[in-house]
Write a protein that holds these residues in place. Sequence first.
Motif, PDB file in Angstrom:
ATOM      1  N   ARG A  44      -3.147  -3.672  12.753  1.00  0.00           N
ATOM      2  CA  ARG A  44      -4.429  -3.414  13.389  1.00  0.00           C
ATOM      3  C   ARG A  44      -4.229  -2.933  14.825  1.00  0.00           C
ATOM      4  NH1 ARG A  44      -6.833  -7.905  12.105  1.00  0.00           N
ATOM      5  NH2 ARG A  44      -6.056  -9.052  13.874  1.00  0.00           N
ATOM      6  N   GLU A  45      -3.288  -3.533  15.540  1.00  0.00           N
ATOM      7  CA  GLU A  45      -3.007  -3.119  16.915  1.00  0.00           C
ATOM      8  C   GLU A  45      -2.476  -1.689  16.951  1.00  0.00           C
ATOM      9  OE1 GLU A  45      -2.762  -3.113  20.954  1.00  0.00           O
ATOM     10  OE2 GLU A  45      -3.684  -4.659  19.708  1.00  0.00           O
ATOM     11  N   ALA A  46      -1.616  -1.342  16.008  1.00  0.00           N
ATOM     12  CA  ALA A  46      -1.086   0.026  15.954  1.00  0.00           C
ATOM     13  C   ALA A  46      -2.204   1.025  15.652  1.00  0.00           C
ATOM     14  CB  ALA A  46       0.011   0.117  14.901  1.00  0.00           C
ATOM     15  N   ALA A  47      -3.107   0.661  14.749  1.00  0.00           N
ATOM     16  CA  ALA A  47      -4.227   1.553  14.430  1.00  0.00           C
ATOM     17  C   ALA A  47      -5.147   1.731  15.631  1.00  0.00           C
ATOM     18  CB  ALA A  47      -5.006   1.005  13.236  1.00  0.00           C
ATOM     19  N   GLU A  48      -5.401   0.637  16.348  1.00  0.00           N
ATOM     20  CA  GLU A  48      -6.257   0.734  17.531  1.00  0.00           C
ATOM     21  C   GLU A  48      -5.590   1.553  18.624  1.00  0.00           C
ATOM     22  OE1 GLU A  48      -7.192  -3.258  18.636  1.00  0.00           O
ATOM     23  OE2 GLU A  48      -8.628  -3.520  17.007  1.00  0.00           O
ATOM     24  N   ALA A  49      -4.280   1.406  18.780  1.00  0.00           N
ATOM     25  CA  ALA A  49      -3.564   2.170  19.796  1.00  0.00           C
ATOM     26  C   ALA A  49      -3.602   3.660  19.487  1.00  0.00           C
ATOM     27  CB  ALA A  49      -2.124   1.685  19.897  1.00  0.00           C
ATOM     28  N   SER A  50      -3.445   4.006  18.208  1.00  0.00           N
ATOM     29  CA  SER A  50      -3.492   5.429  17.855  1.00  0.00           C
ATOM     30  C   SER A  50      -4.905   5.980  18.021  1.00  0.00           C
ATOM     31  CB  SER A  50      -2.994   5.649  16.434  1.00  0.00           C
ATOM     32  OG  SER A  50      -3.893   5.081  15.507  1.00  0.00           O
ATOM     33  N   SER A  51      -5.927   5.185  17.709  1.00  0.00           N
ATOM     34  CA  SER A  51      -7.295   5.668  17.892  1.00  0.00           C
ATOM     35  C   SER A  51      -7.636   5.789  19.370  1.00  0.00           C
ATOM     36  CB  SER A  51      -8.295   4.752  17.179  1.00  0.00           C
ATOM     37  OG  SER A  51      -8.377   3.502  17.828  1.00  0.00           O
ATOM     38  N   ARG A  52      -7.069   4.904  20.193  1.00  0.00           N
ATOM     39  CA  ARG A  52      -7.283   5.040  21.645  1.00  0.00           C
ATOM     40  C   ARG A  52      -6.661   6.328  22.155  1.00  0.00           C
ATOM     41  NH1 ARG A  52      -6.394  -0.975  22.346  1.00  0.00           N
ATOM     42  NH2 ARG A  52      -4.216  -0.422  22.115  1.00  0.00           N
ATOM     43  N   GLY A  53      -5.518   6.708  21.596  1.00  0.00           N
ATOM     44  CA  GLY A  53      -4.882   7.962  21.994  1.00  0.00           C
ATOM     45  C   GLY A  53      -5.730   9.154  21.623  1.00  0.00           C
ATOM     46  N   VAL A  54      -6.319   9.118  20.438  1.00  0.00           N
ATOM     47  CA  VAL A  54      -7.188  10.215  19.989  1.00  0.00           C
ATOM     48  C   VAL A  54      -8.427  10.289  20.874  1.00  0.00           C
ATOM     49  CG1 VAL A  54      -8.668  10.990  18.103  1.00  0.00           C
ATOM     50  CG2 VAL A  54      -6.351  10.196  17.623  1.00  0.00           C
ATOM     51  N   VAL A  55      -9.009   9.154  21.187  1.00  0.00           N
ATOM     52  CA  VAL A  55     -10.199   9.123  22.044  1.00  0.00           C
ATOM     53  C   VAL A  55      -9.853   9.621  23.437  1.00  0.00           C
ATOM     54  CG1 VAL A  55     -11.859   7.584  23.161  1.00  0.00           C
ATOM     55  CG2 VAL A  55     -11.356   7.321  20.736  1.00  0.00           C
ATOM     56  N   ALA A  56      -8.687   9.235  23.952  1.00  0.00           N
ATOM     57  CA  ALA A  56      -8.285   9.698  25.285  1.00  0.00           C
ATOM     58  C   ALA A  56      -8.103  11.208  25.295  1.00  0.00           C
ATOM     59  CB  ALA A  56      -6.996   9.005  25.702  1.00  0.00           C
ATOM     60  N   GLN A  57      -7.539  11.774  24.226  1.00  0.00           N
ATOM     61  CA  GLN A  57      -7.386  13.229  24.160  1.00  0.00           C
ATOM     62  C   GLN A  57      -8.748  13.911  24.121  1.00  0.00           C
ATOM     63  OE1 GLN A  57      -4.975  13.869  20.733  1.00  0.00           O
ATOM     64  NE2 GLN A  57      -3.053  13.391  21.774  1.00  0.00           N
ATOM     65  N   ARG A  58      -9.679  13.341  23.374  1.00  0.00           N
ATOM     66  CA  ARG A  58     -11.031  13.930  23.309  1.00  0.00           C
ATOM     67  C   ARG A  58     -11.712  13.853  24.671  1.00  0.00           C
ATOM     68  NH1 ARG A  58     -13.319  11.539  17.582  1.00  0.00           N
ATOM     69  NH2 ARG A  58     -11.923  12.738  16.253  1.00  0.00           N
ATOM     70  N   LEU A  59     -11.545  12.719  25.360  1.00  0.00           N
ATOM     71  CA  LEU A  59     -12.159  12.592  26.683  1.00  0.00           C
ATOM     72  C   LEU A  59     -11.557  13.593  27.656  1.00  0.00           C
ATOM     73  CD1 LEU A  59     -12.509   8.722  27.094  1.00  0.00           C
ATOM     74  CD2 LEU A  59     -14.323  10.388  26.728  1.00  0.00           C
ATOM     75  N   ASP A  60     -10.242  13.809  27.576  1.00  0.00           N
ATOM     76  CA  ASP A  60      -9.610  14.791  28.449  1.00  0.00           C
ATOM     77  C   ASP A  60     -10.149  16.194  28.167  1.00  0.00           C
ATOM     78  OD1 ASP A  60      -8.103  12.871  29.696  1.00  0.00           O
ATOM     79  OD2 ASP A  60      -6.295  13.233  28.489  1.00  0.00           O
ATOM     80  N   SER A  61     -10.300  16.541  26.904  1.00  0.00           N
ATOM     81  CA  SER A  61     -10.815  17.868  26.576  1.00  0.00           C
ATOM     82  C   SER A  61     -12.284  17.985  26.979  1.00  0.00           C
ATOM     83  CB  SER A  61     -10.633  18.174  25.094  1.00  0.00           C
ATOM     84  OG  SER A  61     -11.430  17.295  24.315  1.00  0.00           O
TER      85      SER A  61
END
Length: 78
Positions: A44-61
């Motif tokens: 679950r922690e790994a899934a949340e970490a990967s989703s945080r990375g995706v969200v951070a990329q979207r926020l940057d764009s």
Amino acid sequence: MTQWIAELSPLRKLLMAALVAIVCAQAAAMTMLVRSQVQKAEMREAAEASSRGVVAQRLDSNSAAKARTMSVGYVAPR
């Protein structure tokens, strides 16, 4: 200790052996349960970490796109 065990009746020895077996089985079950819960938490922690990375990329764009746009606001006259 061994003398105390030798003095016990066969029925009590059987009861003690059954109780020890039950305690060992419960300890093994608890160990397996804890191990599986830790694995689930790690996944679950790994899934949340990967989703945080995706969200951070979207926020940057999104912030880059917002930097290119002009925002207009109203200011009170002085």
